[in-house]
Motif scaffolding. Sequence first.
Motif, PDB file in Angstrom:
ATOM      1  N   PHE A 135       1.021  -1.233   0.004  1.00 24.34           N
ATOM      2  CA  PHE A 135       0.197   0.172  -0.148  1.00 24.34           C
ATOM      3  C   PHE A 135       1.219   1.511  -0.392  1.00 24.34           C
ATOM      4  N   ARG A 136       1.412   1.512  -0.018  1.00 21.94           N
ATOM      5  CA  ARG A 136       3.397   2.597  -0.508  1.00 21.94           C
ATOM      6  C   ARG A 136       2.226   3.818  -0.606  1.00 21.94           C
ATOM      7  N   ASP A 137       1.953   3.368  -1.866  1.00 24.82           N
ATOM      8  CA  ASP A 137       1.323   4.477  -3.067  1.00 24.82           C
ATOM      9  C   ASP A 137       0.098   4.995  -2.372  1.00 24.82           C
ATOM     10  N   ILE A 138      -0.312   4.261  -1.464  1.00 29.04           N
ATOM     11  CA  ILE A 138      -1.678   5.212  -0.534  1.00 29.04           C
ATOM     12  C   ILE A 138      -1.143   6.143   0.140  1.00 29.04           C
ATOM     13  N   TYR A 139       0.054   5.405   1.301  1.00 24.10           N
ATOM     14  CA  TYR A 139       1.113   6.439   1.548  1.00 24.10           C
ATOM     15  C   TYR A 139       1.440   7.663   1.405  1.00 24.10           C
ATOM     16  N   ILE A 140       2.113   7.239   0.259  1.00 21.39           N
ATOM     17  CA  ILE A 140       2.751   8.561   0.024  1.00 21.39           C
ATOM     18  C   ILE A 140       1.955   9.998  -0.836  1.00 21.39           C
ATOM     19  N   GLU A 141       0.849   8.891  -1.354  1.00 27.22           N
ATOM     20  CA  GLU A 141      -0.206  10.366  -2.250  1.00 27.22           C
ATOM     21  C   GLU A 141      -0.638  11.255  -0.342  1.00 27.22           C
ATOM     22  N   HIS A 142      -0.892  10.439   0.378  1.00 26.74           N
ATOM     23  CA  HIS A 142      -1.300  11.018   1.801  1.00 26.74           C
ATOM     24  C   HIS A 142      -0.612  12.073   2.419  1.00 26.74           C
ATOM     25  N   ALA A 143       0.813  11.329   2.434  1.00 25.32           N
ATOM     26  CA  ALA A 143       1.708  12.886   2.443  1.00 25.32           C
ATOM     27  C   ALA A 143       2.083  13.531   1.666  1.00 25.32           C
ATOM     28  N   LYS A 144       1.679  13.573   0.739  1.00 23.39           N
ATOM     29  CA  LYS A 144       2.270  14.607  -0.397  1.00 23.39           C
ATOM     30  C   LYS A 144       1.295  15.968  -0.170  1.00 23.39           C
ATOM     31  N   ASP A 145      -0.118  14.818   0.543  1.00 23.84           N
ATOM     32  CA  ASP A 145      -1.202  16.420   0.859  1.00 23.84           C
ATOM     33  C   ASP A 145      -1.270  16.463   1.986  1.00 23.84           C
ATOM     34  N   LEU A 146      -0.466  15.909   3.321  1.00 26.15           N
ATOM     35  CA  LEU A 146       0.013  16.439   4.763  1.00 26.15           C
ATOM     36  C   LEU A 146       1.056  17.783   3.842  1.00 26.15           C
ATOM     37  N   LEU A 147       1.130  17.594   3.089  1.00 28.13           N
ATOM     38  CA  LEU A 147       2.903  18.024   2.880  1.00 28.13           C
ATOM     39  C   LEU A 147       2.504  19.482   1.543  1.00 28.13           C
TER      40      LEU A 147
END
Length: 470
Positions: free
Chosen positions: A27-39
């Motif tokens: 699920f790495r892409d799910i985490y990374i997309e969320h990290a992008k949103d947070l930043l």
Amino acid sequence: MFKQKNTQDKLSLVEKIISIADVDTVFRDIYIEHAKDLLADVLPPDVYQDIIREKNSLAKLPNSINEAMEKNDWKAVKELSRKMKDLHRWSEENEYLFNLGRKIYSSNFIYINPFSPGLYHEAGISIDDLPAIRKDIVKKFESIIPDDKSMKDFYQKRKTFFNFIKIGREFLDESKDNEVDLEEQARFALEHGDISRLEELSEKIMELKNRGSLSKSKNTASGSSEITSEDKNRFYDFNEKTLKKAENLGLKPYRAGESPEYASLIRHALTREFKSDSKGAWEKIIETDPLFKDGVPELLKTRTEVLSKHLIINSLGSRHFPDYVAEDILVEDFHERQGGNETVTPLLEMLGFNRRRSLSRLDIEHSLFINGYRIVRDELGLDPVLFKLVCIPSDIYLRLGDTLGWGKHEIWTHFDGYGVMQHSRFNAMAGGDKRFGGIYDLVTIGREYESDHVLARFAVVQRERMLRLI
């Protein structure tokens, strides 16, 4: 969205999310997309690109200063030296953001799922490290759940998964009473040097054979899979809105049919006997497996040996062993042409390409990394947790290819996944050239390889197909 308000707390949260993503690769892409949103307001893509440009400028300055010195242009040397000093200071101040940005905006690195059987070594860890890694990731979920409410349900499900997953030597504690499962445990014990456990399992297998009391609820004694129950299949009813959007992008719905004969071959290919003596194993398969009473086609033999004797992972970092159950997908079904000029769909253009050929896997991976999540969620209205946009998987190409006329030309198609090579290198999966088996053909190519001989075909698949641990 979360309790922390200041930038430092937000960065700390993102660091934890990324550290989880590096382990929970499926699920790495799910985490990374969320990290992008947070930043989004701290490190948006344009700021990260600015940092890269400045770093590149800094790297070029020594040559520029050297050229100025050779020309005795000391005024330029002074100005360039001052600029270099300022850039050094600026670069040091932004080093943290640069390293963070590289983790969420770079697609070059391939992450391996250490919990997928046989891959912990490729992930650079020991089998005995797995329990500690699992414990650590559970703790990280517990620490971020209270502070990241929007992802609470997702985090909770992943935490539950890691709490109950059997890993490493724990696999040997599973009590199963059919011969095939016991043989799998025996192979695992041998591979990991647990000779005492191997002796126990051997005795139990012989006892069950003698009693003739083997349970065959899932597998036959010969080792062939019997995947027939509907709950094993991946059926999905795409709604009319999604189907219309898919049509506009050049995607069509297909149901890849259940293929018990292929599933049986994969089952056989997992055995140690097959890996050590495929010729003798083929003879046994033909003699004992009713699915192949008339023999095994040579092209299937070649394909099965490739999957058995070479370590292959999918794009989510897990071991690739297709199960060949029925499943619903969306796929580009354009015709292949020997001379090229295959259909350029709106999907292809949305990925940033105006052609299908001469695309390196690095370019394709980067585009999928940047655009895939958004296309699935915003353009198709599907949940990215359940669906993923990928290069067409090799087993889907095989099952649909004969009907759709693929594999009839001297061209390869990019397939999802990678072959794990020596020295931690990865080659991209491809196949479909009629000279080497057509729809049965499997090869690996360099990720940087660009050729008119290779084309891209994309599909939206259910993520579940890529989560199987075997």
